[in-house]
Design an enzyme around this catalytic site. Structure first.
Site, PDB file in Angstrom:
ATOM      1  CB  SER A  87      -0.779  -0.011   1.127  1.00 44.90           C
ATOM      2  OG  SER A  87      -1.619   1.298   1.250  1.00 44.90           O
ATOM      3  NE  ARG A  88       2.254   2.330  -5.616  1.00 47.27           N
ATOM      4  CZ  ARG A  88       2.375   0.988  -6.290  1.00 47.27           C
ATOM      5  NH1 ARG A  88       3.265   0.135  -5.952  1.00 47.27           N
ATOM      6  NH2 ARG A  88       1.493   0.764  -7.214  1.00 47.27           N
ATOM      7  CB  VAL A  89      -0.858   6.783   0.051  1.00 47.11           C
ATOM      8  CG1 VAL A  89      -0.185   7.387  -1.217  1.00 47.11           C
ATOM      9  CG2 VAL A  89      -2.326   6.231  -0.384  1.00 47.11           C
TER      10      VAL A  89
END
Ligand SMILES: Nc1ncnc2c1ncn2[C@@H]1O[C@H](COP(=O)(O)OP(=O)(O)OP(=O)(O)O)[C@@H](O)[C@H]1O
Ligand SMILES: [Mg+2]
Length: 503
Positions: free
Chosen positions: A368-370
């Protein structure tokens, strides 16, 4: 004198005629076109003048279509209904408006098709407004960073691959690996959380969608959810438009400051519908026969998902697009496109599914990048150790299968890992509040479960959850408010868990 006047009049007339020739003729009442070809899902219409992109066209039998390809003489139309009643030579008129969708709070609890027609037996849709289904995404300046978590209620997701409000998190995996189950659980977990949900079925089997609707009803999620449905029996034009319609409804809620969760199930079928239409309309095919602009199509769709700034109401639109892979090939065209467009992915592995490790989330291939920045502070006390222990375990697990003699340390890592894996298992329709998740994960990290068999963990978990509600009310509030837990609190949680073993 009369001669002069004559001359002046003549000159004026010529000037007038010349001036008039420069002005293009105004399209008066627009001319109807004629059907020159009908194929499955598309029609070609000739002599339709002045038609707009995405304009709604009406055929003689009342069937609607969408102007897709605009050529000088020939308009390629995508049909939004059956082609059965359309004959060649029939009349076609432009409606002078683009495709739109009814938007209103009253759509919660309803099942509609991609045009906004009701599919349930609850009467007509009463909408405040109709919004065009294709709208530009909010600009960069209107967007705020993703700061608030969107709780899925699934331990492995909330702890290791957290999702934030306004994020786009792809769910991908082979067929029958539990993709829909994760998305539906995330919707069920929004009960009482003031998040409006939209489940958009794209080209799915009608029976599969009926199952989702039944599940949503059974777990009390239907009164805040709208189902936008297109089934595999619908013409490809309707399957293609469904996610745009769902996005417009979501944007309407977001523009009013609401938090919205949209599930797009699935974009593989959306891409296929678009490919079918494009090939029929003779657009040039590219990789895997998909048209070259499929990346743009999906990027533009998912761009609409965001978190708006406070001055625009602060609403958010979180999207969980689903993609089906074939034989675990995540580097196929559509999956790689979507991986690069979204802010992370949850990868479901058919091997884990076969072994009964459900949800079958492959932690190593998910990211999950953010979302990490939005995670409740209390999770941070557990996720670091959890990730480390789990990845060490996965590495060792492959070797340990060869039956080599293991040293004490390796054995310990494997034992702990097996228990963590058991702890991350979760039944369907059983979303868990953050506090319960943290209680269980703290116990796993501190080795509370090391002395019992992985199969027994489920029962102990239930006991921990019951106790949590009785003994840790203040702590629950603290966790939900995003406060950090100190060592003493973590210790008392682990002790409580340990006590449950003896009972
Ligand atoms: N956590 C879980 N616990 C138990 N059963 C589960 C779990 N997750 C999914 N399942 C079961 O696995 C099956 C497949 O799940 P699901 O329909 O969500 O998969 P899918 O990947 O969406 O499938 P499709 O490719 O057909 O859309 C279903 O019968 C579902 O009930
Ligand atoms: Mg599914």
């Amino acid at each position: 004198m009369t001669e002069d006047l004559q001359k002046i009049l003549e000159e004026a007339e010529t000037a007038f005629r010349q001036a008039r020739e420069k002005v293009p003729p105004k399209p008066s009442a627009r001319q109807a076109g004629t059907v020159s070809y009908v194929g499955s899902g598309i029609a070609l219409v000739s002599d339709l003048q002045g038609v707009l992109v995405d304009e709604i066209l009406v055929f003689a039998d009342g069937t609607r279509g969408l102007a897709f390809n605009l050529d000088r003489d020939l308009t390629g139309a995508v049909l939004l209904g059956s082609s059965a009643g359309i004959g060649s030579g029939g009349e076609v008129r432009g409606e002078n408006r683009v495709l739109d969708f009814p938007v209103s709070e009253s759509l919660a609890g309803r099942v509609v098709d991609a045009l906004g027609n009701p599919l349930d037996a609850q009467g007509a849709i009463i909408a405040d407004e109709r919004w065009p289904v294709e709208r530009p995404a909010p600009g960069i300046m209107d967007r705020a960073p993703v700061t608030e978590p969107l709780a899925s209620g699934i331990k492995v997701v909330d702890a290791l691959i957290p999702i934030g409000r306004g994020q786009r998190e792809l769910i991908l995996g082979d067929r029958q690996t539990g993709k829909t189950a994760i998305a539906v659980d995330a919707i069920i977990n929004q009960r009482g959380r003031d998040v409006l949900c939209i489940y958009c079925a794209i080209g799915k089997r009608a029976s599969a969608v009926a199952k989702v609707i039944a599940d949503l009803k059974q777990y009390g999620a239907m009164n805040y959810t709208t189902v936008v449905m297109s089934s595999e029996d619908d013409p490809p034009g309707l399957q293609f438009s469904a996610p745009y319609a769902a996005m417009s409804l979501g944007e309407y809620h977001m523009s009013r400051g609401r938090d919205v969760l949209i599930v797009l199930d699935d974009l593989t079928r959306h891409a296929r519908a678009y490919r079918e239409l494009s090939l029929l309309l003779r657009r040039p095919p590219g990789r895997e026969a998909f048209p070259g602009d499929i990346f743009y199509i999906h990027a533009r769709l998912l761009e609409r998902s965001t978190h708006l700034r406070e001055e625009h109401g602060g609403g958010s639109l979180t999207t969980l697009p689903i993609v089906e892979t074939e034989a675990q090939n995540i580097s196929a065209y559509i999956p790689t496109n979507l991986i690069s467009i979204t802010d992370g992915q949850i990868y479901l592995s058919p091997e884990l599914f076969r072994k009964g490790i459900l949800p079958a989330v492959d932690v190593g291939r998910s990211v999950s990048r953010v979302g990490g920045k939005t995670q409740l502070a209390a999770y941070r006390a557990v996720t670091g150790d959890l990730k480390l222990a789990y990845s060490q375990f996965e590495e060792l697990e492959a070797f340990s299968r060869f039956g080599t003699r293991l040293d004490e340390d390796t054995r310990k890592t494997l034992d702990r890992g097996r228990r963590i894996r058991a702890v991350l298992k979760q039944k369907q329709y059983n979303p868990m509040p953050a506090a319960h998740q943290i209680g269980i994960l703290v116990a796993a990290n501190q080795g509370v479960f090391d002395g019992i068999e992985p199969e027994e963990i489920g029962a102990v978990e239930e006991k921990i959850r019951k106790n949590f509600d009785q003994e840790f009310e203040a702590l629950t509030r603290k966790i939900e408010n995003g406060e950090k837990l100190d060592d003493k609190e973590l210790q008392s949680l682990a002790e409580m868990a340990r006590r449950q073993l003896d009972r």
